[in-house]
Design a protein around this motif. Sequence first.
Motif, PDB file in Angstrom:
ATOM      1  N   THR A  68       0.654  -1.083   0.227  1.00  0.00           N
ATOM      2  CA  THR A  68      -0.420  -0.208   0.322  1.00  0.00           C
ATOM      3  C   THR A  68       0.891   1.326  -0.107  1.00  0.00           C
ATOM      4  N   VAL A  69       1.797   1.410   0.657  1.00  0.00           N
ATOM      5  CA  VAL A  69       2.667   2.324   1.225  1.00  0.00           C
ATOM      6  C   VAL A  69       3.840   2.155  -0.371  1.00  0.00           C
ATOM      7  N   LEU A  70       4.101   1.471  -0.860  1.00  0.00           N
ATOM      8  CA  LEU A  70       4.534   1.752  -1.914  1.00  0.00           C
ATOM      9  C   LEU A  70       4.325   1.827  -3.161  1.00  0.00           C
ATOM     10  N   GLY A  71       2.467   1.594  -3.345  1.00  0.00           N
ATOM     11  CA  GLY A  71       1.652   1.948  -3.898  1.00  0.00           C
ATOM     12  C   GLY A  71       1.846   0.431  -5.747  1.00  0.00           C
ATOM     13  N   ARG A  72       2.148  -0.182  -5.273  1.00  0.00           N
ATOM     14  CA  ARG A  72       2.198  -1.483  -5.915  1.00  0.00           C
ATOM     15  C   ARG A  72       0.862  -2.286  -6.067  1.00  0.00           C
ATOM     16  N   GLU A  73       0.666  -1.473  -7.067  1.00  0.00           N
ATOM     17  CA  GLU A  73      -1.403  -2.014  -6.865  1.00  0.00           C
ATOM     18  C   GLU A  73      -1.393  -3.572  -7.373  1.00  0.00           C
ATOM     19  N   VAL A  93      -8.426  -6.594   6.605  1.00  0.00           N
ATOM     20  CA  VAL A  93      -6.564  -5.774   5.612  1.00  0.00           C
ATOM     21  C   VAL A  93      -8.371  -4.317   5.759  1.00  0.00           C
ATOM     22  N   GLU A  94      -8.819  -4.085   5.215  1.00  0.00           N
ATOM     23  CA  GLU A  94      -9.246  -2.791   5.324  1.00  0.00           C
ATOM     24  C   GLU A  94      -8.859  -1.942   6.601  1.00  0.00           C
ATOM     25  N   GLU A  95      -8.544  -2.084   7.669  1.00  0.00           N
ATOM     26  CA  GLU A  95      -7.611  -1.337   8.994  1.00  0.00           C
ATOM     27  C   GLU A  95      -6.542  -1.624   8.310  1.00  0.00           C
ATOM     28  N   GLN A  99      -4.311   1.979   8.209  1.00  0.00           N
ATOM     29  CA  GLN A  99      -2.781   1.877   9.210  1.00  0.00           C
ATOM     30  C   GLN A  99      -1.901   3.356   8.964  1.00  0.00           C
ATOM     31  N   THR A 100      -1.848   2.585   7.390  1.00  0.00           N
ATOM     32  CA  THR A 100      -1.150   3.903   6.744  1.00  0.00           C
ATOM     33  C   THR A 100      -1.565   4.691   6.436  1.00  0.00           C
ATOM     34  N   VAL A 101      -2.208   5.507   6.119  1.00  0.00           N
ATOM     35  CA  VAL A 101      -2.502   6.468   6.077  1.00  0.00           C
ATOM     36  C   VAL A 101      -2.348   8.088   6.699  1.00  0.00           C
ATOM     37  N   ALA A 109      -3.889   4.888   0.197  1.00  0.00           N
ATOM     38  CA  ALA A 109      -5.042   4.553   0.846  1.00  0.00           C
ATOM     39  C   ALA A 109      -5.948   4.673   0.232  1.00  0.00           C
ATOM     40  N   ILE A 110      -6.525   5.577  -0.638  1.00  0.00           N
ATOM     41  CA  ILE A 110      -7.438   5.598  -1.368  1.00  0.00           C
ATOM     42  C   ILE A 110      -7.075   3.894  -2.395  1.00  0.00           C
ATOM     43  N   ASN A 111      -6.170   4.955  -3.495  1.00  0.00           N
ATOM     44  CA  ASN A 111      -6.074   3.401  -4.112  1.00  0.00           C
ATOM     45  C   ASN A 111      -5.984   2.338  -4.192  1.00  0.00           C
ATOM     46  N   ALA A 112      -5.670   1.660  -2.727  1.00  0.00           N
ATOM     47  CA  ALA A 112      -5.503   0.317  -2.123  1.00  0.00           C
ATOM     48  C   ALA A 112      -6.834   0.066  -1.370  1.00  0.00           C
ATOM     49  N   MET A 113      -7.567   0.964  -1.143  1.00  0.00           N
ATOM     50  CA  MET A 113      -8.726   0.784  -0.899  1.00  0.00           C
ATOM     51  C   MET A 113      -9.975   0.279  -2.101  1.00  0.00           C
ATOM     52  N   ASN A 114      -9.283   0.530  -3.061  1.00  0.00           N
ATOM     53  CA  ASN A 114      -9.901   0.829  -4.326  1.00  0.00           C
ATOM     54  C   ASN A 114      -9.807  -0.823  -4.626  1.00  0.00           C
ATOM     55  N   VAL A 115      -8.249  -0.865  -4.158  1.00  0.00           N
ATOM     56  CA  VAL A 115      -8.221  -2.556  -5.067  1.00  0.00           C
ATOM     57  C   VAL A 115      -8.931  -3.598  -4.143  1.00  0.00           C
ATOM     58  N   LEU A 116      -9.177  -3.658  -2.877  1.00  0.00           N
ATOM     59  CA  LEU A 116      -9.577  -4.285  -1.722  1.00  0.00           C
ATOM     60  C   LEU A 116     -11.056  -4.527  -2.456  1.00  0.00           C
ATOM     61  N   LYS A 117     -11.754  -3.236  -2.180  1.00  0.00           N
ATOM     62  CA  LYS A 117     -12.558  -3.485  -3.522  1.00  0.00           C
ATOM     63  C   LYS A 117     -13.024  -4.208  -4.419  1.00  0.00           C
ATOM     64  N   GLU A 118     -11.988  -4.194  -5.257  1.00  0.00           N
ATOM     65  CA  GLU A 118     -12.190  -4.805  -6.518  1.00  0.00           C
ATOM     66  C   GLU A 118     -11.922  -6.795  -6.391  1.00  0.00           C
ATOM     67  N   VAL A 119     -10.788  -6.864  -5.142  1.00  0.00           N
ATOM     68  CA  VAL A 119     -10.453  -8.368  -5.024  1.00  0.00           C
ATOM     69  C   VAL A 119     -11.922  -9.091  -4.013  1.00  0.00           C
TER      70      VAL A 119
END
Length: 124
Positions: A68-73, A93-95, A99-101, A109-119
Amino acid sequence: MSLQLNDQTRYERGLAKLAEVDGKAGEEVVAPLGDLGRYIIEFAFGDIYNREGLSLREREIATVAMLTVLGRETQLKVHIGAALNVGLSAKEVEETIIQTVPYAGFPTAINAMNVLKEVVKERV
């Protein structure tokens, strides 16, 4: 290229751990990578993921946070799936992402949350 006995054992150990963590998805990611895929299996999964001290759940929490922090979506998508495979809930996973914010900011974090929703959506 022939593998020595120790290398073969390390590879087999890594392949088994990869299957435990990622199921079929992990092998599909590394298979087309040739030698790079073999190195990932041997080192990351044969050596690191097989170490004592952290559970697979804890390892995936750390991995999701780092990706998430590295932006490796692209890799984050695989490891969010792995996190769910090893027993984390989507809420956990959401938490982890939230925690990275303070350390990486809202955009990652927004990008990662979108990946979580997709998965999660793909798993339904």
